[in-house]
Design a protein around this motif. Structure first.
Motif, PDB file in Angstrom:
ATOM      1  N   ALA A  46       0.830  -1.205   0.000  1.00 18.33           N
ATOM      2  CA  ALA A  46       0.000   0.000   0.000  1.00 18.33           C
ATOM      3  C   ALA A  46       0.869   1.262   0.000  1.00 18.33           C
ATOM      4  O   ALA A  46       0.602   2.207  -0.747  1.00 18.33           O
ATOM      5  N   ALA A  47       1.926   1.258   0.806  1.00 18.31           N
ATOM      6  CA  ALA A  47       2.814   2.419   0.892  1.00 18.31           C
ATOM      7  C   ALA A  47       3.529   2.669  -0.433  1.00 18.31           C
ATOM      8  O   ALA A  47       3.794   3.813  -0.801  1.00 18.31           O
ATOM      9  N   LEU A  48       3.854   1.577  -1.136  1.00 20.89           N
ATOM     10  CA  LEU A  48       4.577   1.701  -2.409  1.00 20.89           C
ATOM     11  C   LEU A  48       3.641   1.767  -3.606  1.00 20.89           C
ATOM     12  O   LEU A  48       4.086   1.873  -4.745  1.00 20.89           O
ATOM     13  N   ASN A  49       2.343   1.660  -3.333  1.00 16.32           N
ATOM     14  CA  ASN A  49       1.326   1.714  -4.389  1.00 16.32           C
ATOM     15  C   ASN A  49       1.604   0.673  -5.477  1.00 16.32           C
ATOM     16  O   ASN A  49       1.664   0.977  -6.658  1.00 16.32           O
ATOM     17  N   CYS A  50       1.815  -0.565  -5.031  1.00 18.49           N
ATOM     18  CA  CYS A  50       2.063  -1.643  -5.978  1.00 18.49           C
ATOM     19  C   CYS A  50       1.362  -2.913  -5.495  1.00 18.49           C
ATOM     20  O   CYS A  50       1.051  -3.030  -4.306  1.00 18.49           O
TER      21      CYS A  50
END
Length: 89
Positions: A46-50
């Motif tokens: 989620a933090a890396l949007n992947c």
């Protein structure tokens, strides 16, 4: 994971703080010394949007996990045959 973190413009420290783990643990996860828990893997994705699948390491059943930091394999490689071949010409 390093590529995705860098692409997101985050340092290990910033990512670790964002997901609530230590920077040391983040480094161990990123280097492959330790596996992320499923919950942390979701937070990292989620933090890396992947997608999570992008962050998961795939290993064949024959591939052993990496050794623990500071562990010695106890194996010493000696190649006497090639040294003999060099002497023979």
């Amino acid at each position: 994971m390093t590529w995705a973190r860098t692409k997101a413009g985050l340092t290990k420290r910033a990512l670790a703080q964002q997901i609530g783990i230590s920077e040391a643990l983040m480094g161990e996860i990123e280097s492959g010394w330790r596996s992320a828990t499923p919950a942390n893997l979701l937070k990292i994705a989620a933090a890396l949007n992947c997608p999570v699948v992008f962050l998961e390491r795939k290993r064949s059943p024959e591939t052993p996990p990496p050794p623990a930091p500071g562990a010695s394999s106890g194996q010493h490689h000696q190649d006497g045959d090639s040294a003999t071949k060099r002497r023979r010409g």
